[in-house]
Design an enzyme around this catalytic site. Sequence first.
Site, PDB file in Angstrom:
ATOM      1  N   LEU A 153       0.831  -1.218   0.000  1.00  0.00           N
ATOM      2  CA  LEU A 153       0.000   0.000   0.000  1.00  0.00           C
ATOM      3  C   LEU A 153       0.858   1.258   0.000  1.00  0.00           C
ATOM      4  CD1 LEU A 153      -0.045   1.439   3.062  1.00  0.00           C
ATOM      5  CD2 LEU A 153      -1.493  -0.500   3.559  1.00  0.00           C
ATOM      6  N   CYS A 260       9.442   4.515   3.154  1.00  0.00           N
ATOM      7  CA  CYS A 260       9.673   3.207   2.526  1.00  0.00           C
ATOM      8  C   CYS A 260      10.855   3.178   1.580  1.00  0.00           C
ATOM      9  CB  CYS A 260       8.410   2.763   1.815  1.00  0.00           C
ATOM     10  SG  CYS A 260       7.131   2.334   2.994  1.00  0.00           S
TER      11      CYS A 260
HETATM   12  C1  UDX Z   1       5.860   3.204  -1.598  1.00  0.00           C
HETATM   13  C2  UDX Z   1       5.397   2.109  -2.579  1.00  0.00           C
HETATM   14  O1  UDX Z   1       4.790   2.724  -3.725  1.00  0.00           O
HETATM   15  C3  UDX Z   1       4.430   1.145  -1.909  1.00  0.00           C
HETATM   16  O2  UDX Z   1       4.101   0.110  -2.789  1.00  0.00           O
HETATM   17  C4  UDX Z   1       5.105   0.586  -0.653  1.00  0.00           C
HETATM   18  O3  UDX Z   1       4.235  -0.271   0.055  1.00  0.00           O
HETATM   19  C5  UDX Z   1       5.567   1.699   0.264  1.00  0.00           C
HETATM   20  O4  UDX Z   1       6.426   2.583  -0.451  1.00  0.00           O
HETATM   21  P1  UDX Z   1       4.810   5.454  -0.596  1.00  0.00           P
HETATM   22  O5  UDX Z   1       6.135   5.638   0.083  1.00  0.00           O
HETATM   23  O6  UDX Z   1       3.563   5.652   0.189  1.00  0.00           O
HETATM   24  O7  UDX Z   1       4.716   3.974  -1.239  1.00  0.00           O
HETATM   25  O8  UDX Z   1       4.749   6.504  -1.800  1.00  0.00           O
HETATM   26  P2  UDX Z   1       4.879   6.506  -3.395  1.00  0.00           P
HETATM   27  O9  UDX Z   1       3.624   6.999  -3.954  1.00  0.00           O
HETATM   28  O10 UDX Z   1       5.411   5.250  -3.918  1.00  0.00           O
HETATM   29  O11 UDX Z   1       5.988   7.676  -3.567  1.00  0.00           O
HETATM   30  C6  UDX Z   1       7.283   7.579  -2.980  1.00  0.00           C
HETATM   31  C7  UDX Z   1       8.126   8.786  -3.319  1.00  0.00           C
HETATM   32  O12 UDX Z   1       8.485   8.775  -4.686  1.00  0.00           O
HETATM   33  C8  UDX Z   1       7.452  10.140  -3.077  1.00  0.00           C
HETATM   34  O13 UDX Z   1       8.382  11.021  -2.489  1.00  0.00           O
HETATM   35  C9  UDX Z   1       7.059  10.611  -4.462  1.00  0.00           C
HETATM   36  O14 UDX Z   1       7.003  12.008  -4.566  1.00  0.00           O
HETATM   37  C10 UDX Z   1       8.208  10.043  -5.284  1.00  0.00           C
HETATM   38  N1  UDX Z   1       7.851   9.816  -6.699  1.00  0.00           N
HETATM   39  C11 UDX Z   1       6.920   8.884  -7.038  1.00  0.00           C
HETATM   40  C12 UDX Z   1       8.511  10.550  -7.695  1.00  0.00           C
HETATM   41  O15 UDX Z   1       9.362  11.402  -7.399  1.00  0.00           O
HETATM   42  N2  UDX Z   1       8.189  10.304  -9.004  1.00  0.00           N
HETATM   43  C13 UDX Z   1       7.278   9.370  -9.363  1.00  0.00           C
HETATM   44  O16 UDX Z   1       7.067   9.196 -10.584  1.00  0.00           O
HETATM   45  C14 UDX Z   1       6.615   8.651  -8.366  1.00  0.00           C
END
Ligand code: UDX
Length: 429
Positions: A153, A260
């Site tokens: 998630l 994460c």
């Molecule tokens: C992540 C995983 O997606 C999820 O499957 C796992 O269980 C926990 O870690 P989360 O940390 O809630 O989830 O956020 P996510 O939406 O994945 O974004 C993580 C980071 O990456 C954020 O800082 C976001 O801004 C960054 N991001 C995401 C980018 O910079 N570019 C993108 O294209 C996508």
Amino acid sequence: MNLAIIGTGYVGLTTGVCLSDVGHTVFCVDNDIKKINMLKKGKIPIYEPDLEEILKRNVRKKRLFFTSSIKEVVKKTEVIFICVGTPPREDGSADLSYIEDVATAIANNMDSYKLIVDKSTVPVETGKRVETTIKRNLKKDVPFDVASNPEFLREGTAVHDTMHPDRLVIGVSSKKAENILKQVYKPLKSTILVTDIKSAELIKHASNSFLATKISFINAVANICELCGADVEKVAEGMGLDKRIGRAFLNAGIGFGGFCFPKDLEAFLWISKQLGYNFDLLKSVKTINENQKKTFVKKIEDALWNLKGKTVAILGLAFKPNTDDMRFAPSITIISELQQAGAKIKAYDPKAQERAKEILKNVTYCRTPYETVKGADCLAILTEWEDVKNMDLSKVKKLLKHPIIIDGRNVFDPEKIKSLGFVYKSIGR
Ligand code: UDX
């Protein structure tokens, strides 16, 4: 079914609430009594869309219970999910002492068959450790199984992700454990992948590290785009149309944060080294991510020349929208570096402001985006919140001392914003 969830952080609480909503009777346990009392009253300690409402509904229906006693729930349930934290240690490895404590407490109180399911993110081979710990601490000879069921998630969409997962991964070593877990998840009607325990544990680290790699890859491409005058949005679109690549997680920006990706990347690097493999690719993913924040600070410096005495208005502090989570948020490094260079900071975040106040000092926190930009030398966007995307830009222009926007999330269309008279710098275009 009667289920126990041990640990009420993002993963445990969301899992407990959602599994009660599909009809199971769920007992959530946490050793933080203040938190348990708060949950019993129907209040959640985090900001997560829809979670509080569903929690209240299931507490009312008497399907969801909160307690601080592991002993009580081990007696009442057959399936026990371990969802406690695995925080990073100094050397990057995951601190698994909470998992060990919980496994010991379960063993001490077992008097009939239990399926102990690890949902916390753990390095490969933790399942084996849990099994050994339980065997060592059993008070009498009762059968049990250990399983791995990693959670995927995302914060901000936790309820949706739990109710409609792309896949459920179940790592088991017996048919009995497989059947029990399939029954737990039957109401979700999702694809279930059954593997051995070690492969399930690896799927979690490999998935998060791969997604982090996608982000660092596009950030590296964004830097090339800036050097040669191409547009990273178009490059990502073109790459994403290839079904083998996909457009998701190719948004260039100030790098990934949150509890994460940075932590799991470190832990995966650590366990790879322990196992005797040098995962250089992941080291580069980490370096690119660190540099992305520094490059952003340089962009602000280039626009303002000397940062000393200048005021930078920051919109967005959380590591991504729809969460109040500040853990490993890029804003922490960026704001600290700006302050070290002598800049004054005004900041606004719709949800993470209170948590930010505990971490980021000497910041003037504001109540609206407009109050934040008033009198500032430039505006820097760090999180793509809807309030930021929907701002009245002509008002912003009037309020800023100079019409300069440095956009770390590529929120605006460069042509449109330049036509409004702004100096506009974004990422990779
Ligand atoms: C992540 C995983 O997606 C999820 O499957 C796992 O269980 C926990 O870690 P989360 O940390 O809630 O989830 O956020 P996510 O939406 O994945 O974004 C993580 C980071 O990456 C954020 O800082 C976001 O801004 C960054 N991001 C995401 C980018 O910079 N570019 C993108 O294209 C996508």
